[in-house]
Motif scaffolding. Structure first.
Motif, PDB file in Angstrom:
ATOM      1  N   ALA A  79       0.829  -1.205   0.000  1.00 26.25           N
ATOM      2  CA  ALA A  79       0.000   0.000   0.000  1.00 26.25           C
ATOM      3  C   ALA A  79       0.863   1.254   0.000  1.00 26.25           C
ATOM      4  O   ALA A  79       0.559   2.232  -0.705  1.00 26.25           O
ATOM      5  CB  ALA A  79      -0.931  -0.011   1.210  1.00 26.25           C
TER       6      ALA A  79
ATOM      7  N   GLY B 226       0.711   3.204  -3.264  1.00 28.08           N
ATOM      8  CA  GLY B 226       0.073   4.480  -2.965  1.00 28.08           C
ATOM      9  C   GLY B 226       0.956   5.665  -3.312  1.00 28.08           C
ATOM     10  O   GLY B 226       0.479   6.670  -3.848  1.00 28.08           O
TER      11      GLY B 226
ATOM     12  N   GLY C 187      -3.276  -4.574  -1.437  1.00 28.83           N
ATOM     13  CA  GLY C 187      -2.403  -3.428  -1.192  1.00 28.83           C
ATOM     14  C   GLY C 187      -2.752  -2.245  -2.078  1.00 28.83           C
ATOM     15  O   GLY C 187      -2.663  -1.085  -1.661  1.00 28.83           O
ATOM     16  N   SER C 188      -3.193  -2.531  -3.324  1.00 21.20           N
ATOM     17  CA  SER C 188      -3.553  -1.444  -4.243  1.00 21.20           C
ATOM     18  C   SER C 188      -4.794  -0.703  -3.763  1.00 21.20           C
ATOM     19  O   SER C 188      -4.883   0.522  -3.865  1.00 21.20           O
ATOM     20  CB  SER C 188      -3.792  -2.005  -5.646  1.00 21.20           C
ATOM     21  OG  SER C 188      -2.626  -2.590  -6.145  1.00 21.20           O
TER      22      SER C 188
ATOM     23  N   LEU D 236      -5.827  -0.358  -0.672  1.00 18.96           N
ATOM     24  CA  LEU D 236      -5.412   0.501   0.439  1.00 18.96           C
ATOM     25  C   LEU D 236      -4.517   1.632  -0.073  1.00 18.96           C
ATOM     26  O   LEU D 236      -4.568   2.761   0.428  1.00 18.96           O
ATOM     27  CB  LEU D 236      -4.683  -0.326   1.495  1.00 18.96           C
ATOM     28  CG  LEU D 236      -4.254   0.406   2.770  1.00 18.96           C
ATOM     29  CD1 LEU D 236      -5.450   1.036   3.464  1.00 18.96           C
ATOM     30  CD2 LEU D 236      -3.532  -0.543   3.714  1.00 18.96           C
ATOM     31  N   GLY D 237      -3.707   1.334  -1.093  1.00 16.89           N
ATOM     32  CA  GLY D 237      -2.826   2.347  -1.669  1.00 16.89           C
ATOM     33  C   GLY D 237      -3.596   3.485  -2.312  1.00 16.89           C
ATOM     34  O   GLY D 237      -3.151   4.639  -2.294  1.00 16.89           O
TER      35      GLY D 237
END
Length: 825
Positions: free
Chosen positions: A30, A34, A356-357, A359-360
């Motif tokens: 993330a 991010g 993770g993306s 959340l990123g």
């Protein structure tokens, strides 16, 4: 598809059993994804996104090409081209934003204003949020100034009128003149300059009346101020448009020449070329020009951050694969293919990457706005960038997520596919083998090397900022106050600038605590000074030394107030006014450039092509000072006396006997007491220098943060690898201890492996970092890309981090009880 759904359910079930691993992996991804998405969102909004107008790919910009750069048109040039062109459905003229006095409900303030031709909004194809936009009828100068109209931006409407729906028809005062608001533009519309929307837009014919300059008229052929944009007709290519415009361009120049007198000025004007370029993304304003390179540098840095995170996760996945080797072998033994194992491992990595993306994207929403705040600190006009993710940003995020998942999943997938299930099933916990093997160690070495590349780049940028901030500017910056003056509405009507300046300097000088006061037409420092070609007045100008120099109008006490020493000659005298021969003072660097073989005092030079600047006598040579560009220690600068070229507004430079902040209010009161001007901005010279370095500060801050993040990931990866190795080799270490190995030897056995991996990473990373740092050369001032102290400090930092990352696993290994270790099954 059923197989994929099965793999996905199995991956989710497996990750649910390892919440610690899953949390660390998703958080690392993330941060990496991010950061990439945040910076790309800003790049997309500022540099890549088409203008929010109708068919932006049909828009082209017209400008005049000179030897010293491209320049806009004069108003007569614009109208002449408009009459002769046959390739555009419409040609629009507009002026870039300038700050003006605006009074709303009795509240006087400064706001940005642009002027446009009446067909501006019609040709761009935009619609209003409220009311209507400007039309060709509004441009009619015969309508009378009292009936002028204005369009306001969404941001101005929100800040000054709280979003009131009855805004249409209300009055505002611009430089004391009444304007009727007829409409509000939609949010994110910034005209032709992305990110820098004018708060108020008025007809171009009203603009000269708002400028406190009697020479600023629509018919003045010397003023090049109109930016020109055309919309190509359907079926007309840009090359066809260029050919048609070039066919009558010489006639345009002859018809609109700024002077009929033969000489360099007319010859230069008639030699100008025509530049026609597509501008679907708008015209490069100050914001785009200032931050395009730093943004791409930061994008490269966060790209490396993501790669470091991928390597870190690949190591963790390798460790998990080693721990699950028995499970995988059982699956192969009961009929699973190796391709199914690879698909399972890749499904797990892609699941982590996509989580993770998501959340990123939340991090990117917050991070992109923080980045804009850092970039635009101290901006005089509002910055408006639409940072909401569009299809391009979403596609990039998805592509990065998939690529990331493959990158950190391919190594464990490859490991699983190569293991012999029979050999694995024959092993038990008494086996002395384990660990992640050569591949895991190679990944750690790569991670250390990449961390060195990032740290060196960040170290150079941070050192560059520190050097610029602490560099000797060539003048005494302590106890210096700078006051930016701006005229009140009608404040310059029938004003004798020379007499007024004398009164103003006398008033401010009388303030207790003021040592000396001077005037300058530009702030100090100012990286956007007026500049032109300067050369010797005698001799062949084509072979004599020439230079592009910045010009500054100053009062006689300027050099004394700033503490800039005069190396030779004299300062400007109080009695040198318009009736006296024109004189100039040049910087030492410019004097050496123009007259390398002799003294410049008494020599005559010409500056640009205006008649008043063609026979200037050099009366003084000043020491080099960073009064224009703080990055240039020896700029080419030519100074003129404001008494010979009266300027109506500019800056007061004040030398104080005590802290300058304590005198700010008293100085502002003295400026206001004369009733012509007010203090637009009052700050110390140190604060002004900080404002000029906002680009370097933001780049250094962000690159330092991301490099620290990379170092943290590398240390976690190294610590995780060594901890895993110690865990897998517990029985081996116990046997060594039982056979008499000392704690120190076991401690050194583990720590040595950590240090060897760190040193290998440094050996590989140093040449890579040196090569990569050369890409930063254009951003560095006074710092070499191969700066040896920075390389040494960064290498030592990584070595110390590697030492601490290996210390805890090594200490734990040396503390293993051999009896407990030998009982492990």
């Amino acid at each position: 598809m059923p197989r994929f759904c099965f793999n996905l359910r199995y991956a989710l079930r497996t990750l649910r059993k390892s919440p610690g691993f899953a949390s660390i992996a998703i958080l690392s991804l993330a941060l990496g994804i991010g950061a990439n998405t945040a910076i790309f969102s800003v790049i997309n909004a500022l540099l890549l996104r088409d203008l929010p107008v109708r068919q932006p790919q049909r828009l082209v910009e017209l400008s005049a090409a000179r030897a010293d750069g491209d320049v806009p048109f004069s108003y007569p040039m614009f109208r002449e081209v408009e009459r002769g062109q046959r390739v555009f459905s419409g040609l629009i003229g507009w002026s870039p934003s300038t700050m003006v006095n605006v009074e709303v409900n009795g509240d006087l303030g400064q706001n940005s204003l642009s002027s446009v031709t009446g067909n501006y909004y019609l040709q761009l194809g935009v619609v209003p949020l409220l009311g209507r936009l400007l039309t060709p009828d509004d441009e009619n100068p015969k309508a009378g100034f009292a009936s002028q109209v204005a369009v306001i931006s969404y941001e101005f409407w929100q800040s000054k009128f709280a979003g009131a729906r009855d805004i249409v028809g209300k009055q505002i005062l611009i430089e004391g003149h009444s304007f009727t608001i007829v409409g509000v533009t939609r949010k994110w519309f910034a005209g032709m300059t992305p990110g820098e929307p004018p708060e108020i837009t008025v007809p171009i014919t009203a603009y000269p009346s708002l400028i406190e300059d009697n020479e600023f008229t629509l018919g003045n052929r010397s003023l090049l101020w109109v930016f020109v944009t055309g919309r190509l007709k359907d079926g007309v290519s840009i090359s066809q448009a260029r050919d048609q415009l070039q066919s009558f361009w010489p006639e345009v120049l002859l018809a609109t020449a700024s002077t009929q007198q033969q000489g360099p000025r007319r010859a230069t004007f008639l030699s100008m070329g025509l530049k026609v370029v597509p501008v679907p993304m708008g015209v490069a304003g100050d914001l785009r020009a200032q931050f395009s390179v730093p943004l791409y540098v930061l994008l490269g840095i966060v790209g490396l951050i993501l790669l470091v995170a991928c390597i870190n996760l690949a190591n963790l996945m390798l460790a998990r694969a080693a721990a699950r080797s028995h499970e995988m072998s059982v699956r192969v033994a009961i009929g699973a293919s190796r391709w199914s194992l690879i698909a399972q491992v890749l499904t797990e990595s892609l699941t982590l990457s996509l989580a993770g993306s998501l959340l990123g994207l939340a991090f990117a929403f917050w991070g992109s706005r923080l980045l804009v705040v850092l970039m635009t600190q101290g901006a005089s006009s509002p910055i408006s960038l639409d940072l909401n993710p569009d299809l391009r940003v979403l596609l990039l995020t998805i592509a990065v997520a998939i690529l990331t998942g493959i990158l950190f999943g391919i190594a464990p997938a490859w490991r699983c596919s190569r293991e012999d299930p029979a050999a694995v099933l024959q092993q038990n916990s008494r086996s002395l083998s384990g660990g992640t093997g050569v591949l895991g160690k190679a990944l750690i070495v790569m991670q250390v090397a990449l961390s060195l590349v990032l740290l060196l780049g960040a170290g150079l940028l941070v050192k560059n900022f520190q050097r610029l901030r602490s560099a000797n500017p060539g003048y005494e910056r302590t106890n210096l106050l700078e006051v930016s003056l701006y005229p009140r509405p009608g404040g310059y009507d029938h004003l004798d600038a020379k007499t007024y300046h004398q009164q103003l300097l006398a008033r401010v000088s009388s303030v207790p605590g003021v040592r000396s006061v001077s005037f300058s037409d530009l702030p100090v420092p100012c990286s956007e000074a007026w500049h032109s070609t300067v050369s010797a007045a005698s001799g062949d100008s084509t072979v004599s030394p020439r230079a592009i120099a910045d010009a500054e109008l100053v009062s006689p006490g300027f050099f004394q107030t700033l503490g800039i020493p005069l190396l030779r000659g004299r300062a400007f005298a109080e009695g040198e006014d318009e009736s006296q021969p024109r004189v100039a003072i040049v910087s030492n660097a410019l004097a050496r450039k123009l007259f390398p073989a002799g003294d410049a005092i008494g020599r005559r030079i010409r500056f640009g092509f205006m008649p008043d600047y063609q026979n200037l006598e050099i009366v003084g040579i000043s020491a080099d000072a960073r009064i224009t560009d703080p990055r240039n220690p020896a700029p080419f600068v030519i100074f003129f006396s404001v008494l010979q070229f009266p300027e109506q507004w500019g800056e007061l430079i004040i030398r104080t006997e005590k802290s300058p902040e304590t005198l700010a209010r008293a100085v502002d009161a003295q400026v206001a007491s004369l009733g012509h001007e007010y203090a637009l901005r009052t700050e110390t010279i140190s604060q002004a220098l900080g404002g000029e370095l906002v680009e370097q500060r933001a780049t250094a801050l962000l690159s330092g943060f991301f490099a620290a993040l990379a170092l943290l990931l590398a240390s976690i990866g190294l610590y995780g690898l060594m901890s895993y190795i110690v865990t897998r080799r517990t029985r081996e270490i116990g046997i060594r201890a039982a056979l008499g190995a000392q704690r120190a030897s076991i401690f050194w056995l583990v720590l040595r492996e950590t240090l060897i991996l760190t040193m290998l990473g440094l050996l590989i990373g140093i040449p890579c970092a040196l090569a990569a740092s050369r890409l930063l050369a254009s951003l560095l001032f006074g710092v070499s890309p191969g700066d040896a102290p920075t390389i040494v400090i960064v290498s030592l930092l990584i070595f110390v981090v590697g030492l601490f990352a290996g210390y805890i696993p090594a200490r734990r290994a040396s503390s293993i009880d051999p009896v407990v270790a030998l009982r492990i099954e």
